[in-house]
Design an enzyme around this catalytic site. Structure first.
Site, PDB file in Angstrom:
ATOM      1  N   ASP A 161      12.091 -13.036  -0.101  1.00  0.00           N
ATOM      2  CA  ASP A 161      12.125 -11.759   0.621  1.00  0.00           C
ATOM      3  C   ASP A 161      12.595 -11.998   2.048  1.00  0.00           C
ATOM      4  O   ASP A 161      13.397 -12.904   2.286  1.00  0.00           O
ATOM      5  CB  ASP A 161      10.729 -11.118   0.586  1.00  0.00           C
ATOM      6  CG  ASP A 161      10.789  -9.603   0.547  1.00  0.00           C
ATOM      7  OD1 ASP A 161      11.050  -9.003   1.591  1.00  0.00           O
ATOM      8  OD2 ASP A 161      10.586  -9.029  -0.539  1.00  0.00           O
ATOM      9  N   HIS A 217       9.164  -6.383   5.401  1.00  0.00           N
ATOM     10  CA  HIS A 217       9.068  -6.234   3.949  1.00  0.00           C
ATOM     11  C   HIS A 217       8.391  -7.439   3.296  1.00  0.00           C
ATOM     12  O   HIS A 217       7.546  -7.295   2.399  1.00  0.00           O
ATOM     13  CB  HIS A 217      10.495  -6.043   3.411  1.00  0.00           C
ATOM     14  CG  HIS A 217      10.599  -5.583   2.003  1.00  0.00           C
ATOM     15  ND1 HIS A 217      10.725  -6.458   0.943  1.00  0.00           N
ATOM     16  CD2 HIS A 217      10.645  -4.339   1.473  1.00  0.00           C
ATOM     17  CE1 HIS A 217      10.847  -5.765  -0.182  1.00  0.00           C
ATOM     18  NE2 HIS A 217      10.798  -4.477   0.110  1.00  0.00           N
ATOM     19  N   SER A 400       9.838  -2.276  -4.933  1.00  0.00           N
ATOM     20  CA  SER A 400       9.432  -3.452  -4.156  1.00  0.00           C
ATOM     21  C   SER A 400       7.920  -3.631  -4.164  1.00  0.00           C
ATOM     22  O   SER A 400       7.413  -4.748  -4.154  1.00  0.00           O
ATOM     23  CB  SER A 400       9.896  -3.327  -2.706  1.00  0.00           C
ATOM     24  OG  SER A 400      11.230  -3.685  -2.561  1.00  0.00           O
TER      25      SER A 400
END
Length: 551
Positions: A161, A217, A400
């Protein structure tokens, strides 16, 4: 091609700062006037008028009497002491029983194990205590799995990520060294001044070209897996496992080539110029993808290499609301592809979906605008080093958020069954998934086998949820028969047992569905306790409201 995170919707961040309650002091005032109090009343006969009831009660003022049914009424009185009002009404020759009119809410099932974290009650994606559809709602049933394990540090989950940050919710988590595979090319900016290096820190992925703010994220999805039980923030689903942060996304995304190298390295393969991975991952979680093409031969090879080494590769299906067949690496053979579901168990509107060409393996909670996923983030919209950047709790939605829920479930499974192959794991995920609810519009092709169920995956006992409460019918008078009604339960009980109670204590020999009121019950309160039983579900019990037997 450029690979982007499957973040879907931008999170709203809330800093973890305590705020004192504000109020205004007032001067002393006269003694308060009696307040209207509403009580529910059972009567010896028909419902009286207000004047008729007032004539039998001198110590309180009766404001109104509302009939609720034969022998049942709601009585409003003016009083400073609701308890005394109930006693005064019970002294009336017209009244059998009086109690305060309580507020009822929809029934739910408390989590079998809870954590101390501030936001755990809001994490419906782990366990939805408010659901009356099934115990735990359409979350992943994590608390049932926690009865077996919260994860072993020997199970490494590589999170490919944006990297990782020192968020306080991750303090104390087991974190392996990781690596940074972001190259400064093809419109991607590393943010740390160089290419591949041993530091997977997320410096911020704000993309000026696309007008996107920093998402943090990688920290959000890592927290879904490993946030600690520390009275702070959210709860990680597999907080005992080891996280290996592998940075593949920088500002404006990341490249497929960098992602391929990261998959090889994370699974224990050799990548030229990069030190060998001392902690090969058993689980690889990727909340990223690129729309508009088939899985390339190179990407497919990397996935095949990883699974041959024993790594389970888990990938978000994508957030374009389009067929998943056009999104890589979700469309690669051998991956566990994850669609996003909502709190009601339906496919999220943004989630990519399956067709005959390619179908998600399974779904997991990804949230919606009304019920987003809560997680770890930061307040800065630019870089980590920005002034006044603080750790925060935010909300987001997307596939996600769904993929880490599956990755964490698999990590819990491998913590107790370390010898399972990726094919074994995929088969167990499919075989234990929670079915989509009726009228969800989902099929195995469109949405996957069901919603991931960590509790069933680990063989935890299922739980009942009571949708309608236990009641007793009949008149509580000596010589009359009372009948117990167990209420509505999900799942359907295979057997129900009964125990009649007098003032909360078991009445010897009174274990049938009906009970004949005896002289011993005079002046006491009689109710029933039921226990529901099913071979695949943990026993549950509930009590009816106790009713006073008239003298």
């Amino acid at each position: 091609m450029t690979v982007r995170s499957s973040r879907g919707r931008t999170a709203a961040a809330v800093a973890l700062v305590a705020i004192a309650a504000c109020g205004t002091a007032t001067a002393a005032s006269a003694a308060p006037q009696p307040d209207p109090v509403r009580l529910v009343v059972t009567l010896h006969g028909s419902v009286p008028t207000r004047a008729q009831l007032q004539a039998t009660v001198r110590s309180i003022e009766v404001d109104s009497v509302e009939a609720l049914g034969h022998g049942l009424a709601a009585v409003t009185v003016s009083t400073r002491d609701p308890g005394a009002a109930a006693s005064a009404l019970e002294a009336s020759r017209l009244v059998d029983d009086a109690s305060h009119d309580r507020r009822f809410t929809a029934s739910g099932t408390a989590a079998p194990q809870i954590t101390r974290d501030t936001y755990f009650p809001q994490q419906w994606d782990l366990w939805d205590a408010a659901s009356t559809k099934r115990a735990g709602g359409f979350g992943v049933d994590a608390p049932r799995a926690w009865r077996t394990t919260t994860g072993s540090a020997g199970v490494v989950v590589a999170v490919l990520d944006t990297g990782i940050t020192p968020h306080p919710d991750l303090a104390g988590a087991s974190i392996a060294a990781g690596y940074d595979f972001v190259s400064d090319d093809d419109g991607v900016e590393t943010g740390d001044g160089g290419g591949w290096d041993p530091d997977p820190t997320d410096e911020g992925d704000a993309c000026l070209a696309d007008g996107e703010s920093a998402s943090w994220h990688g920290t959000f999805v890592t927290g879904e897996i490993a946030a600690q039980d520390n009275r702070y923030g959210v709860t990680g689903q597999a907080r005992g496992v080891t996280i290996e942060p592998v940075r593949v996304l920088g500002a404006c995304g990341g490249s497929e080539s960098d992602t391929i190298a990261a998959i090889e390295w994370a699974s224990g393969g050799t990548v030229d110029g990069v030190p060998a991975n001392a902690n090969p991952a058993k689980v690889i979680s990727m909340s990223l993808g690129s729309a508009g093409g088939a899985c390339s031969d190179a990407l497919q090879t990397a996935v095949a290499d990883a699974t041959s080494r024993g790594s389970v590769v888990i990938v978000a299906a994508g957030n374009d609301g389009d067929p998943m067949a056009d999104t890589s690496p979700a469309n690669c053979s051998g991956v566990v592809s994850v669609a996003a579901s909502t709190r009601t168990g339906a496919l999220a509107g943004y989630s990519n979906y399956g067709t005959v060409a390619a179908s998600p393996t399974i779904a997991a909670p990804g949230g919606s605008a009304d019920d987003p996923i809560v997680g770890d983030t930061w307040t800065s919209t630019t870089t980590f080093s920005a002034s006044r950047n603080r750790p925060a709790i935010g909300t987001s939605e997307g596939t996600s958020m769904a993929a880490p829920r599956v990755a964490a479930a698999v990590a819990l499974l491998l913590s107790v069954r370390p010898g399972l192959s990726p094919a074994d794991v995929a088969a167990r995920l499919v075989g234990t998934a929670t079915p989509f609810p009726a009228r969800s519009g989902c099929s195995a092709v469109r949405c996957g086998a069901g919603i991931v169920n960590a509790g069933d995956l680990l063989g935890g006992s299922r739980l009942f949820v009571q949708a309608a409460r236990t009641t007793v019918s009949g008149t509580p008078v000596v010589g009359k028969r009372l009948t117990a009604h167990a209420g509505t339960w999900r799942a359907t009980p295979q057997r129900v047992t009964y125990q009649w109670l007098r003032d909360g204590k078991a009445i010897a020999g009174a274990a049938a569905r009906t009970y004949m009121v005896t002289a011993k019950d005079t002046g006491h309160r009689v109710g029933v306790q039921v226990q529901v039983l099913r071979s695949d579900t943990a026993p549950a019990s509930a009590r009816s409201t106790a009713r006073r037997v008239a003298g």
